[in-house]
Design an enzyme around this catalytic site. Structure first.
Site, PDB file in Angstrom:
ATOM      1  N   ARG A 117       0.831  -1.210   0.000  1.00 39.50           N
ATOM      2  CA  ARG A 117       0.000   0.000   0.000  1.00 39.50           C
ATOM      3  C   ARG A 117       0.858   1.249   0.000  1.00 39.50           C
ATOM      4  O   ARG A 117       0.662   2.151  -0.807  1.00 39.50           O
ATOM      5  CB  ARG A 117      -0.930  -0.008   1.221  1.00 39.50           C
ATOM      6  CG  ARG A 117      -1.699   1.291   1.428  1.00 39.50           C
ATOM      7  CD  ARG A 117      -2.746   1.128   2.519  1.00 39.50           C
ATOM      8  NE  ARG A 117      -3.705   0.115   2.132  1.00 39.50           N
ATOM      9  CZ  ARG A 117      -4.380  -0.643   2.993  1.00 39.50           C
ATOM     10  NH1 ARG A 117      -4.175  -0.521   4.298  1.00 39.50           N
ATOM     11  NH2 ARG A 117      -5.239  -1.539   2.555  1.00 39.50           N
ATOM     12  N   TYR A 118       1.788   1.330   0.942  1.00 38.32           N
ATOM     13  CA  TYR A 118       2.685   2.472   1.019  1.00 38.32           C
ATOM     14  C   TYR A 118       3.794   2.333  -0.019  1.00 38.32           C
ATOM     15  O   TYR A 118       4.184   1.221  -0.378  1.00 38.32           O
ATOM     16  CB  TYR A 118       3.298   2.575   2.416  1.00 38.32           C
ATOM     17  CG  TYR A 118       2.292   2.706   3.529  1.00 38.32           C
ATOM     18  CD1 TYR A 118       1.680   3.926   3.806  1.00 38.32           C
ATOM     19  CD2 TYR A 118       1.947   1.610   4.306  1.00 38.32           C
ATOM     20  CE1 TYR A 118       0.758   4.047   4.835  1.00 38.32           C
ATOM     21  CE2 TYR A 118       1.022   1.719   5.340  1.00 38.32           C
ATOM     22  CZ  TYR A 118       0.435   2.940   5.599  1.00 38.32           C
ATOM     23  OH  TYR A 118      -0.467   3.050   6.605  1.00 38.32           O
ATOM     24  N   ARG A 131       7.118   0.448   1.527  1.00 38.34           N
ATOM     25  CA  ARG A 131       7.031  -0.656   2.472  1.00 38.34           C
ATOM     26  C   ARG A 131       5.828  -1.552   2.161  1.00 38.34           C
ATOM     27  O   ARG A 131       4.863  -1.123   1.541  1.00 38.34           O
ATOM     28  CB  ARG A 131       6.964  -0.161   3.919  1.00 38.34           C
ATOM     29  CG  ARG A 131       5.903   0.852   4.216  1.00 38.34           C
ATOM     30  CD  ARG A 131       6.327   1.692   5.426  1.00 38.34           C
ATOM     31  NE  ARG A 131       5.334   2.661   5.836  1.00 38.34           N
ATOM     32  CZ  ARG A 131       5.166   3.852   5.263  1.00 38.34           C
ATOM     33  NH1 ARG A 131       5.903   4.201   4.231  1.00 38.34           N
ATOM     34  NH2 ARG A 131       4.247   4.690   5.712  1.00 38.34           N
ATOM     35  N   CYS A 160      -1.951 -17.811  15.394  1.00 45.57           N
ATOM     36  CA  CYS A 160      -1.391 -16.995  16.476  1.00 45.57           C
ATOM     37  C   CYS A 160      -1.315 -17.815  17.756  1.00 45.57           C
ATOM     38  O   CYS A 160      -2.021 -18.813  17.902  1.00 45.57           O
ATOM     39  CB  CYS A 160      -2.279 -15.769  16.733  1.00 45.57           C
ATOM     40  SG  CYS A 160      -2.491 -14.670  15.322  1.00 45.57           S
ATOM     41  N   CYS A 196      -7.177 -12.813  19.471  1.00 47.62           N
ATOM     42  CA  CYS A 196      -7.762 -11.624  20.078  1.00 47.62           C
ATOM     43  C   CYS A 196      -9.130 -11.347  19.453  1.00 47.62           C
ATOM     44  O   CYS A 196      -9.289 -11.444  18.228  1.00 47.62           O
ATOM     45  CB  CYS A 196      -6.859 -10.417  19.859  1.00 47.62           C
ATOM     46  SG  CYS A 196      -5.130 -10.669  20.325  1.00 47.62           S
ATOM     47  N   CYS A 211      -9.112  -8.590  16.522  1.00 52.74           N
ATOM     48  CA  CYS A 211      -8.157  -8.746  15.428  1.00 52.74           C
ATOM     49  C   CYS A 211      -8.665  -8.109  14.141  1.00 52.74           C
ATOM     50  O   CYS A 211      -9.768  -8.415  13.681  1.00 52.74           O
ATOM     51  CB  CYS A 211      -7.877 -10.223  15.193  1.00 52.74           C
ATOM     52  SG  CYS A 211      -6.672 -10.521  13.879  1.00 52.74           S
ATOM     53  N   ARG A 241      -7.547  -8.720  11.316  1.00 57.34           N
ATOM     54  CA  ARG A 241      -7.503  -9.722  10.247  1.00 57.34           C
ATOM     55  C   ARG A 241      -8.395 -10.914  10.576  1.00 57.34           C
ATOM     56  O   ARG A 241      -8.060 -12.057  10.264  1.00 57.34           O
ATOM     57  CB  ARG A 241      -6.065 -10.183   9.982  1.00 57.34           C
ATOM     58  CG  ARG A 241      -5.199  -9.085   9.445  1.00 57.34           C
ATOM     59  CD  ARG A 241      -3.881  -9.505   8.870  1.00 57.34           C
ATOM     60  NE  ARG A 241      -3.137  -8.278   8.633  1.00 57.34           N
ATOM     61  CZ  ARG A 241      -2.142  -7.843   9.395  1.00 57.34           C
ATOM     62  NH1 ARG A 241      -1.723  -8.569  10.418  1.00 57.34           N
ATOM     63  NH2 ARG A 241      -1.563  -6.693   9.133  1.00 57.34           N
ATOM     64  N   ASP A 264     -10.088  -0.638  14.854  1.00 62.89           N
ATOM     65  CA  ASP A 264     -10.653  -0.780  13.510  1.00 62.89           C
ATOM     66  C   ASP A 264     -12.121  -1.189  13.580  1.00 62.89           C
ATOM     67  O   ASP A 264     -12.587  -1.741  14.593  1.00 62.89           O
ATOM     68  CB  ASP A 264      -9.872  -1.828  12.719  1.00 62.89           C
ATOM     69  CG  ASP A 264      -8.437  -1.398  12.449  1.00 62.89           C
ATOM     70  OD1 ASP A 264      -8.205  -0.188  12.307  1.00 62.89           O
ATOM     71  OD2 ASP A 264      -7.559  -2.282  12.392  1.00 62.89           O
ATOM     72  N   ASP A 288      -6.133   3.953  11.440  1.00 69.89           N
ATOM     73  CA  ASP A 288      -5.826   3.247  10.191  1.00 69.89           C
ATOM     74  C   ASP A 288      -7.066   3.399   9.324  1.00 69.89           C
ATOM     75  O   ASP A 288      -8.071   2.712   9.524  1.00 69.89           O
ATOM     76  CB  ASP A 288      -5.503   1.779  10.467  1.00 69.89           C
ATOM     77  CG  ASP A 288      -4.506   1.210   9.474  1.00 69.89           C
ATOM     78  OD1 ASP A 288      -4.385   1.790   8.377  1.00 69.89           O
ATOM     79  OD2 ASP A 288      -3.851   0.203   9.778  1.00 69.89           O
ATOM     80  N   LYS A 298      -2.284   4.700   7.792  1.00 66.69           N
ATOM     81  CA  LYS A 298      -2.278   5.296   9.134  1.00 66.69           C
ATOM     82  C   LYS A 298      -2.255   6.817   9.055  1.00 66.69           C
ATOM     83  O   LYS A 298      -1.419   7.400   8.372  1.00 66.69           O
ATOM     84  CB  LYS A 298      -1.064   4.784   9.916  1.00 66.69           C
ATOM     85  CG  LYS A 298      -1.040   3.273  10.090  1.00 66.69           C
ATOM     86  CD  LYS A 298       0.251   2.821  10.721  1.00 66.69           C
ATOM     87  CE  LYS A 298       0.347   1.307  10.744  1.00 66.69           C
ATOM     88  NZ  LYS A 298       0.415   0.730   9.369  1.00 66.69           N
TER      89      LYS A 298
END
Length: 469
Positions: free
Chosen positions: A159-160, A163, A172, A176, A179, A181, A357, A394, A401
Protein backbone atom coordinates in the site's frame (compact mmCIF):
# COMPACT_ATOMS: atom_id res chain seq x y z
CA UNK A 1 31.83 41.00 49.26
CA UNK A 2 31.38 37.26 48.81
CA UNK A 3 27.88 36.08 48.04
CA UNK A 4 26.21 33.06 49.64
CA UNK A 5 26.68 31.22 46.38
CA UNK A 6 30.46 31.85 46.29
CA UNK A 7 30.82 30.68 49.89
CA UNK A 8 29.40 27.31 48.89
CA UNK A 9 31.34 27.03 45.65
CA UNK A 10 33.84 24.19 45.44
CA UNK A 11 36.30 22.98 42.86
CA UNK A 12 34.96 20.71 40.12
CA UNK A 13 34.53 17.21 41.46
CA UNK A 14 34.73 18.44 45.07
CA UNK A 15 32.03 18.61 47.72
CA UNK A 16 30.88 21.13 50.23
CA UNK A 17 30.27 18.98 53.32
CA UNK A 18 28.07 21.47 55.08
CA UNK A 19 26.24 22.79 52.02
CA UNK A 20 22.47 22.90 52.51
CA UNK A 21 20.40 20.72 50.15
CA UNK A 22 17.39 22.52 48.83
CA UNK A 23 14.45 20.32 47.84
CA UNK A 24 13.16 21.62 44.51
CA UNK A 25 10.17 19.27 44.49
CA UNK A 26 8.04 17.47 47.03
CA UNK A 27 8.82 13.78 47.58
CA UNK A 28 7.24 11.47 45.02
CA UNK A 29 4.11 9.66 46.17
CA UNK A 30 4.33 5.85 45.90
CA UNK A 31 1.45 5.87 43.38
CA UNK A 32 3.65 7.81 40.96
CA UNK A 33 5.97 4.79 40.80
CA UNK A 34 3.21 2.24 40.20
CA UNK A 35 4.86 1.23 36.92
CA UNK A 36 7.58 -0.49 38.99
CA UNK A 37 5.01 -2.69 40.74
CA UNK A 38 5.20 -5.66 38.37
CA UNK A 39 3.40 -8.91 39.23
CA UNK A 40 5.74 -11.30 41.06
CA UNK A 41 5.65 -14.89 42.31
CA UNK A 42 3.71 -17.95 41.12
CA UNK A 43 0.55 -16.01 40.26
CA UNK A 44 -0.75 -18.88 38.07
CA UNK A 45 -1.27 -21.08 41.14
CA UNK A 46 -4.35 -19.04 42.01
CA UNK A 47 -6.09 -20.93 39.18
CA UNK A 48 -7.23 -24.40 40.33
CA UNK A 49 -6.10 -26.01 37.06
CA UNK A 50 -2.54 -24.73 37.62
CA UNK A 51 -2.34 -24.89 41.42
CA UNK A 52 0.31 -27.61 41.34
CA UNK A 53 2.27 -26.37 38.35
CA UNK A 54 5.88 -25.56 39.27
CA UNK A 55 7.75 -22.49 38.09
CA UNK A 56 9.95 -24.57 35.80
CA UNK A 57 6.95 -26.18 34.15
CA UNK A 58 5.03 -22.92 33.80
CA UNK A 59 8.05 -21.28 32.17
CA UNK A 60 8.31 -24.04 29.58
CA UNK A 61 6.97 -22.74 26.26
CA UNK A 62 5.97 -26.30 25.33
CA UNK A 63 3.69 -26.46 28.39
CA UNK A 64 2.12 -23.15 27.39
CA UNK A 65 1.54 -24.22 23.79
CA UNK A 66 0.31 -27.71 24.65
CA UNK A 67 -2.11 -26.45 27.28
CA UNK A 68 -3.41 -23.47 25.32
CA UNK A 69 -7.16 -23.84 25.14
CA UNK A 70 -8.46 -24.09 21.58
CA UNK A 71 -11.96 -25.40 22.17
CA UNK A 72 -14.74 -23.42 23.75
CA UNK A 73 -15.81 -26.42 25.80
CA UNK A 74 -12.30 -26.73 27.26
CA UNK A 75 -12.12 -23.04 28.11
CA UNK A 76 -15.43 -23.15 29.89
CA UNK A 77 -14.37 -26.36 31.66
CA UNK A 78 -11.24 -24.59 32.96
CA UNK A 79 -13.44 -21.85 34.40
CA UNK A 80 -15.59 -24.24 36.45
CA UNK A 81 -15.50 -23.18 40.07
CA UNK A 82 -14.08 -19.77 39.16
CA UNK A 83 -17.19 -18.17 37.70
CA UNK A 84 -20.94 -18.50 38.06
CA UNK A 85 -22.88 -20.83 35.70
CA UNK A 86 -24.56 -17.75 34.25
CA UNK A 87 -21.18 -16.48 33.10
CA UNK A 88 -20.47 -19.80 31.36
CA UNK A 89 -23.77 -19.59 29.45
CA UNK A 90 -23.09 -15.98 28.55
CA UNK A 91 -19.65 -16.89 27.18
CA UNK A 92 -21.09 -19.76 25.16
CA UNK A 93 -23.43 -17.30 23.47
CA UNK A 94 -20.60 -14.86 22.92
CA UNK A 95 -18.36 -17.41 21.20
CA UNK A 96 -21.23 -18.58 18.99
CA UNK A 97 -21.50 -15.04 17.62
CA UNK A 98 -17.76 -14.25 17.45
CA UNK A 99 -15.77 -13.90 14.21
CA UNK A 100 -12.62 -15.25 15.91
CA UNK A 101 -11.95 -18.80 17.08
CA UNK A 102 -10.71 -19.38 20.63
CA UNK A 103 -7.08 -19.82 21.70
CA UNK A 104 -6.04 -18.78 25.22
CA UNK A 105 -2.69 -19.59 26.85
CA UNK A 106 -2.41 -20.74 30.50
CA UNK A 107 -0.35 -17.59 31.13
CA UNK A 108 -3.13 -15.33 29.89
CA UNK A 109 -5.85 -17.29 31.68
CA UNK A 110 -3.88 -16.88 34.92
CA UNK A 111 -3.75 -13.10 34.62
CA UNK A 112 -7.50 -12.58 34.34
CA UNK A 113 -9.22 -11.57 37.58
CA UNK A 114 -11.95 -14.19 37.73
CA UNK A 115 -13.51 -12.58 40.82
CA UNK A 116 -14.78 -9.80 38.51
CA UNK A 117 -14.73 -11.35 35.04
CA UNK A 118 -17.22 -9.00 33.41
CA UNK A 119 -15.07 -5.94 34.15
CA UNK A 120 -11.63 -7.51 33.76
CA UNK A 121 -9.69 -5.78 30.94
CA UNK A 122 -7.89 -8.95 29.88
CA UNK A 123 -11.05 -11.04 29.72
CA UNK A 124 -12.65 -8.34 27.59
CA UNK A 125 -10.01 -8.84 24.90
CA UNK A 126 -10.26 -12.61 24.56
CA UNK A 127 -13.55 -14.00 25.88
CA UNK A 128 -16.71 -12.50 24.31
CA UNK A 129 -19.90 -12.29 26.36
CA UNK A 130 -23.20 -12.56 24.53
CA UNK A 131 -24.89 -10.09 26.87
CA UNK A 132 -22.33 -7.37 26.09
CA UNK A 133 -22.24 -7.64 22.31
CA UNK A 134 -23.59 -4.74 20.27
CA UNK A 135 -24.83 -4.57 16.68
CA UNK A 136 -22.07 -3.94 14.15
CA UNK A 137 -21.81 -0.44 12.76
CA UNK A 138 -23.71 -0.17 9.44
CA UNK A 139 -20.50 0.90 7.68
CA UNK A 140 -18.42 -2.00 8.95
CA UNK A 141 -16.48 -4.18 6.48
CA UNK A 142 -14.95 -7.53 7.50
CA UNK A 143 -11.68 -6.49 5.83
CA UNK A 144 -12.05 -2.89 6.98
CA UNK A 145 -8.53 -1.87 5.91
CA UNK A 146 -8.96 -3.44 2.44
CA UNK A 147 -5.66 -5.30 2.80
CA UNK A 148 -6.68 -7.85 0.17
CA UNK A 149 -7.36 -5.10 -2.35
CA UNK A 150 -3.68 -4.09 -2.16
CA UNK A 151 -2.29 -7.65 -2.50
CA UNK A 152 -0.30 -8.07 -5.75
CA UNK A 153 0.30 -11.68 -4.65
CA UNK A 154 -1.52 -13.62 -1.91
CA UNK A 155 -0.39 -12.60 1.56
CA UNK A 156 1.59 -9.51 0.57
CA UNK A 157 -0.01 -6.07 0.92
CA UNK A 158 1.79 -3.23 -0.89
CA UNK A 159 0.00 0.00 0.00
CA UNK A 160 2.69 2.47 1.02
CA UNK A 161 5.31 3.46 -1.54
CA UNK A 162 8.40 2.08 0.23
CA UNK A 163 7.03 -0.66 2.47
CA UNK A 164 4.91 -3.78 2.37
CA UNK A 165 3.18 -6.18 4.74
CA UNK A 166 4.08 -9.87 4.44
CA UNK A 167 1.68 -12.39 5.99
CA UNK A 168 3.52 -15.73 5.98
CA UNK A 169 0.90 -17.57 8.07
CA UNK A 170 -2.55 -17.25 9.59
CA UNK A 171 -2.23 -18.65 13.13
CA UNK A 172 -1.39 -16.99 16.48
CA UNK A 173 -0.45 -18.08 20.02
CA UNK A 174 -3.79 -16.58 21.13
CA UNK A 175 -6.73 -15.16 19.20
CA UNK A 176 -7.76 -11.62 20.08
CA UNK A 177 -11.40 -10.62 19.74
CA UNK A 178 -10.43 -7.31 18.15
CA UNK A 179 -8.16 -8.75 15.43
CA UNK A 180 -8.23 -6.59 12.31
CA UNK A 181 -7.50 -9.72 10.25
CA UNK A 182 -10.47 -11.75 11.48
CA UNK A 183 -11.13 -12.30 7.76
CA UNK A 184 -8.08 -14.62 7.67
CA UNK A 185 -6.64 -15.42 11.10
CA UNK A 186 -7.59 -18.67 12.82
CA UNK A 187 -10.05 -21.35 11.79
CA UNK A 188 -13.51 -20.81 10.34
CA UNK A 189 -16.21 -19.83 12.82
CA UNK A 190 -20.00 -19.85 12.68
CA UNK A 191 -19.78 -16.22 11.55
CA UNK A 192 -16.77 -16.15 9.18
CA UNK A 193 -15.24 -18.41 6.52
CA UNK A 194 -11.57 -17.43 6.53
CA UNK A 195 -9.36 -16.25 3.68
CA UNK A 196 -6.58 -18.84 3.84
CA UNK A 197 -2.96 -17.76 4.42
CA UNK A 198 -1.38 -21.01 5.55
CA UNK A 199 2.39 -21.53 5.42
CA UNK A 200 3.10 -22.35 1.79
CA UNK A 201 6.51 -22.38 0.11
CA UNK A 202 5.20 -21.39 -3.33
CA UNK A 203 3.20 -18.49 -1.90
CA UNK A 204 6.25 -17.29 0.04
CA UNK A 205 8.38 -17.41 -3.10
CA UNK A 206 5.81 -15.32 -4.97
CA UNK A 207 5.99 -12.72 -2.20
CA UNK A 208 9.80 -12.72 -2.18
CA UNK A 209 9.91 -12.38 -5.96
CA UNK A 210 7.59 -9.40 -5.86
CA UNK A 211 9.58 -7.68 -3.09
CA UNK A 212 12.81 -8.32 -4.99
CA UNK A 213 11.32 -6.84 -8.18
CA UNK A 214 10.28 -3.53 -6.59
CA UNK A 215 13.29 -1.27 -5.99
CA UNK A 216 11.15 1.23 -4.09
CA UNK A 217 10.44 -1.33 -1.34
CA UNK A 218 12.84 -0.80 1.56
CA UNK A 219 10.77 -1.75 4.61
CA UNK A 220 8.88 -5.00 5.28
CA UNK A 221 6.52 -5.88 8.14
CA UNK A 222 6.40 -9.64 8.75
CA UNK A 223 3.13 -10.38 10.52
CA UNK A 224 0.28 -12.80 10.03
CA UNK A 225 -1.04 -14.46 12.01
CA UNK A 226 1.93 -14.19 14.29
CA UNK A 227 5.64 -14.87 13.77
CA UNK A 228 5.67 -16.62 17.17
CA UNK A 229 4.10 -19.55 15.32
CA UNK A 230 6.94 -19.78 12.80
CA UNK A 231 9.61 -22.40 13.41
CA UNK A 232 13.17 -21.24 14.05
CA UNK A 233 14.26 -22.26 10.56
CA UNK A 234 11.39 -20.23 9.08
CA UNK A 235 12.44 -17.15 11.05
CA UNK A 236 15.89 -17.67 9.55
CA UNK A 237 14.62 -18.32 6.01
CA UNK A 238 12.51 -15.17 5.90
CA UNK A 239 15.20 -13.05 7.53
CA UNK A 240 18.08 -14.22 5.36
CA UNK A 241 16.01 -13.94 2.19
CA UNK A 242 15.09 -10.32 2.93
CA UNK A 243 18.60 -9.38 4.06
CA UNK A 244 19.99 -10.68 0.77
CA UNK A 245 17.84 -8.23 -1.21
CA UNK A 246 19.79 -5.02 -1.97
CA UNK A 247 16.64 -2.88 -1.85
CA UNK A 248 15.60 -3.94 1.68
CA UNK A 249 16.95 -1.66 4.42
CA UNK A 250 14.81 -2.66 7.38
CA UNK A 251 12.16 -5.13 8.49
CA UNK A 252 10.23 -6.02 11.61
CA UNK A 253 8.93 -9.30 12.98
CA UNK A 254 5.50 -8.66 14.49
CA UNK A 255 4.18 -10.76 17.37
CA UNK A 256 1.64 -10.64 20.17
CA UNK A 257 3.71 -13.34 21.86
CA UNK A 258 5.55 -11.37 24.57
CA UNK A 259 2.19 -10.19 25.95
CA UNK A 260 0.55 -13.61 26.05
CA UNK A 261 3.37 -16.17 26.17
CA UNK A 262 6.72 -14.58 27.12
CA UNK A 263 7.96 -18.04 28.10
CA UNK A 264 8.85 -18.77 24.47
CA UNK A 265 11.60 -16.15 24.49
CA UNK A 266 13.02 -17.64 27.68
CA UNK A 267 12.87 -21.35 26.90
CA UNK A 268 12.57 -21.80 23.13
CA UNK A 269 16.28 -21.31 22.57
CA UNK A 270 16.18 -22.27 18.89
CA UNK A 271 13.57 -19.60 18.08
CA UNK A 272 15.20 -16.82 20.12
CA UNK A 273 18.65 -17.69 18.78
CA UNK A 274 17.33 -17.61 15.20
CA UNK A 275 15.86 -14.16 15.76
CA UNK A 276 19.13 -13.00 17.34
CA UNK A 277 21.21 -14.24 14.41
CA UNK A 278 19.01 -12.43 11.89
CA UNK A 279 19.25 -9.21 13.93
CA UNK A 280 23.05 -9.52 14.20
CA UNK A 281 23.40 -10.35 10.50
CA UNK A 282 21.29 -7.32 9.66
CA UNK A 283 23.45 -5.09 11.86
CA UNK A 284 26.58 -6.34 10.08
CA UNK A 285 24.94 -5.40 6.77
CA UNK A 286 23.85 -2.02 8.18
CA UNK A 287 20.21 -3.07 7.99
CA UNK A 288 17.71 -2.71 10.82
CA UNK A 289 15.82 -5.77 12.11
CA UNK A 290 13.53 -5.26 15.11
CA UNK A 291 10.65 -6.92 16.95
CA UNK A 292 7.22 -5.29 17.14
CA UNK A 293 4.87 -6.48 19.85
CA UNK A 294 1.45 -5.75 21.26
CA UNK A 295 0.68 -5.00 24.92
CA UNK A 296 -2.69 -3.41 25.62
CA UNK A 297 -2.88 -3.25 29.41
CA UNK A 298 -0.30 -2.83 32.21
CA UNK A 299 -1.50 -6.03 33.92
CA UNK A 300 -0.25 -8.04 30.95
CA UNK A 301 3.28 -7.34 32.17
CA UNK A 302 4.74 -9.68 34.82
CA UNK A 303 8.15 -10.71 36.11
CA UNK A 304 8.19 -13.29 33.31
CA UNK A 305 7.68 -10.52 30.76
CA UNK A 306 10.51 -8.55 32.31
CA UNK A 307 12.86 -11.53 32.16
CA UNK A 308 11.98 -12.09 28.49
CA UNK A 309 12.45 -8.43 27.55
CA UNK A 310 15.75 -8.33 29.46
CA UNK A 311 16.97 -11.29 27.43
CA UNK A 312 16.15 -9.54 24.15
CA UNK A 313 17.71 -6.29 25.37
CA UNK A 314 20.93 -8.09 26.34
CA UNK A 315 21.10 -9.39 22.78
CA UNK A 316 20.70 -5.92 21.32
CA UNK A 317 17.20 -6.55 19.94
CA UNK A 318 15.02 -3.44 19.73
CA UNK A 319 11.40 -4.00 20.76
CA UNK A 320 8.57 -1.59 19.92
CA UNK A 321 4.95 -1.80 21.04
CA UNK A 322 1.67 -1.15 19.26
CA UNK A 323 -1.49 -0.87 21.34
CA UNK A 324 -5.14 -0.99 20.28
CA UNK A 325 -7.40 1.47 22.11
CA UNK A 326 -10.33 -0.49 23.57
CA UNK A 327 -13.32 0.50 25.64
CA UNK A 328 -13.08 -0.77 29.20
CA UNK A 329 -9.53 -2.00 28.61
CA UNK A 330 -7.25 1.00 28.23
CA UNK A 331 -9.41 4.01 27.31
CA UNK A 332 -8.77 5.76 30.64
CA UNK A 333 -5.81 8.15 30.61
CA UNK A 334 -4.30 6.81 33.88
CA UNK A 335 -4.36 3.24 32.53
CA UNK A 336 -2.59 4.21 29.33
CA UNK A 337 -0.10 6.32 31.26
CA UNK A 338 0.74 3.32 33.44
CA UNK A 339 1.13 1.07 30.40
CA UNK A 340 3.48 3.51 28.68
CA UNK A 341 5.64 3.94 31.78
CA UNK A 342 5.78 0.20 32.46
CA UNK A 343 6.74 -0.60 28.87
CA UNK A 344 9.47 2.03 28.94
CA UNK A 345 10.78 0.53 32.19
CA UNK A 346 11.19 -2.77 30.30
CA UNK A 347 13.00 -1.04 27.40
CA UNK A 348 10.00 -1.60 25.13
CA UNK A 349 9.31 1.54 23.11
CA UNK A 350 5.62 2.54 22.96
CA UNK A 351 5.19 3.22 19.25
CA UNK A 352 1.55 3.40 18.16
CA UNK A 353 -1.87 3.48 19.77
CA UNK A 354 -4.40 2.46 17.15
CA UNK A 355 -7.96 3.60 17.16
CA UNK A 356 -9.92 0.34 17.07
CA UNK A 357 -10.65 -0.78 13.51
CA UNK A 358 -14.23 -1.37 12.41
CA UNK A 359 -14.07 -5.12 13.08
CA UNK A 360 -17.03 -7.46 12.97
CA UNK A 361 -18.47 -8.59 16.31
CA UNK A 362 -16.58 -6.24 18.65
CA UNK A 363 -18.50 -2.96 18.62
CA UNK A 364 -18.55 -3.12 22.42
CA UNK A 365 -14.75 -2.63 22.42
CA UNK A 366 -14.60 0.39 20.14
CA UNK A 367 -14.26 3.94 21.46
CA UNK A 368 -14.93 7.35 19.99
CA UNK A 369 -12.20 9.26 18.22
CA UNK A 370 -12.51 11.84 21.00
CA UNK A 371 -11.37 9.18 23.49
CA UNK A 372 -8.21 8.74 21.42
CA UNK A 373 -7.62 12.48 21.30
CA UNK A 374 -7.99 12.64 25.09
CA UNK A 375 -5.49 9.80 25.49
CA UNK A 376 -3.04 11.58 23.21
CA UNK A 377 -3.32 14.77 25.25
CA UNK A 378 -2.91 12.86 28.50
CA UNK A 379 0.31 11.16 27.37
CA UNK A 380 2.15 14.13 25.93
CA UNK A 381 4.96 15.17 28.27
CA UNK A 382 4.55 12.12 30.52
CA UNK A 383 7.91 10.69 29.50
CA UNK A 384 10.56 11.03 26.80
CA UNK A 385 9.35 11.67 23.28
CA UNK A 386 10.77 8.40 21.94
CA UNK A 387 8.64 6.57 24.54
CA UNK A 388 5.48 8.54 23.74
CA UNK A 389 3.21 6.64 21.32
CA UNK A 390 1.43 8.26 18.41
CA UNK A 391 -2.35 7.83 18.34
CA UNK A 392 -3.41 6.85 14.82
CA UNK A 393 -6.46 5.96 12.77
CA UNK A 394 -5.83 3.25 10.19
CA UNK A 395 -8.20 4.78 7.68
CA UNK A 396 -10.96 2.34 6.67
CA UNK A 397 -10.90 1.51 3.00
CA UNK A 398 -7.13 1.47 2.61
CA UNK A 399 -6.03 5.00 3.44
CA UNK A 400 -3.27 3.87 5.78
CA UNK A 401 -2.28 5.30 9.13
CA UNK A 402 -3.26 8.88 9.88
CA UNK A 403 -2.51 10.91 13.02
CA UNK A 404 -5.75 10.86 15.00
CA UNK A 405 -5.79 14.64 15.30
CA UNK A 406 -5.14 15.22 11.57
CA UNK A 407 -8.76 14.82 10.49
CA UNK A 408 -10.27 17.14 7.89
CA UNK A 409 -13.56 17.06 9.75
CA UNK A 410 -14.97 15.46 12.89
CA UNK A 411 -18.66 15.62 13.81
CA UNK A 412 -19.06 14.42 17.38
CA UNK A 413 -22.83 14.14 16.98
CA UNK A 414 -22.82 11.75 14.02
CA UNK A 415 -19.45 10.29 15.01
CA UNK A 416 -18.06 10.67 11.49
CA UNK A 417 -14.46 11.78 11.01
CA UNK A 418 -12.85 12.33 7.62
CA UNK A 419 -9.18 11.91 6.69
CA UNK A 420 -7.02 12.41 3.63
CA UNK A 421 -4.01 10.27 2.73
CA UNK A 422 -1.85 12.29 0.34
CA UNK A 423 1.01 9.77 0.24
CA UNK A 424 -1.25 6.80 -0.45
CA UNK A 425 -4.22 8.03 -2.51
CA UNK A 426 -4.03 11.80 -3.08
CA UNK A 427 -7.37 13.54 -3.25
CA UNK A 428 -9.37 10.64 -1.78
CA UNK A 429 -11.35 10.98 1.44
CA UNK A 430 -11.55 8.26 4.10
CA UNK A 431 -14.26 7.98 6.73
CA UNK A 432 -13.98 6.65 10.29
CA UNK A 433 -17.08 6.06 12.42
CA UNK A 434 -17.51 6.27 16.18
CA UNK A 435 -19.59 3.51 17.82
CA UNK A 436 -23.25 4.50 17.65
CA UNK A 437 -24.04 3.71 21.27
CA UNK A 438 -21.45 6.31 22.34
CA UNK A 439 -23.06 9.14 20.37
CA UNK A 440 -25.47 11.76 21.75
CA UNK A 441 -29.18 11.03 21.32
CA UNK A 442 -29.44 13.09 18.14
CA UNK A 443 -26.69 11.11 16.46
CA UNK A 444 -28.11 7.76 17.57
CA UNK A 445 -31.51 8.75 16.19
CA UNK A 446 -30.05 9.58 12.77
CA UNK A 447 -28.18 6.28 12.56
CA UNK A 448 -31.37 4.46 13.52
CA UNK A 449 -32.88 5.71 10.23
CA UNK A 450 -31.16 4.06 7.21
CA UNK A 451 -32.31 6.93 5.02
CA UNK A 452 -30.02 9.25 7.02
CA UNK A 453 -26.82 7.25 6.58
CA UNK A 454 -25.68 8.59 3.22
CA UNK A 455 -26.91 12.08 4.11
CA UNK A 456 -24.60 12.15 7.14
CA UNK A 457 -21.68 10.92 5.07
CA UNK A 458 -22.29 13.53 2.38
CA UNK A 459 -22.52 16.25 5.02
CA UNK A 460 -19.17 15.13 6.40
CA UNK A 461 -17.68 14.96 2.90
CA UNK A 462 -18.81 18.50 2.10
CA UNK A 463 -17.41 19.83 5.38
CA UNK A 464 -14.08 18.10 4.78
CA UNK A 465 -13.79 19.41 1.24
CA UNK A 466 -14.28 22.94 2.46
CA UNK A 467 -11.01 22.68 4.38
CA UNK A 468 -7.71 22.89 2.51
CA UNK A 469 -6.15 19.43 2.10
Amino acid sequence: MATETSKLAVAPGGTAPDAPVKALKDPVAPAALAHLDIVQGPFWQRIPAYANISEAEFLDHKFQAKNSITKISKLLEALQGLVAPEFIKDAETGFARAPMSVRVSPYLLSLIDWTRPYEDPLRLQFVPMGSRLLPDHPKLDLDSLHERADMPVPGLTHRYFDRALFLPLDTCPVYCRFCTRSYAVGVDTEEVSKFQLRVNADRWQQAFAYIRSRPELEDIVISGGDVYQLRAEQITEIGETLLAMPNIRRFRYATKGPAVMPQKILTDDAWTDALTRVVERGRALHKEVVLHTHFNHPREITWITQAAMNKLFERGITVRNQTVLQRGVNDAVPTMQLLVKRLAHLNVHPYYIYMHDLVKGVEDLRTTLQAGLDIERGLRGLTSGFNTPLVVVDAPGGGGKRDAHSYQHYDRTTGISVYTSPNVHPGKLYFYFDPIDQLPAEGQARWADPAEHEKMIEEARAAAERRPH
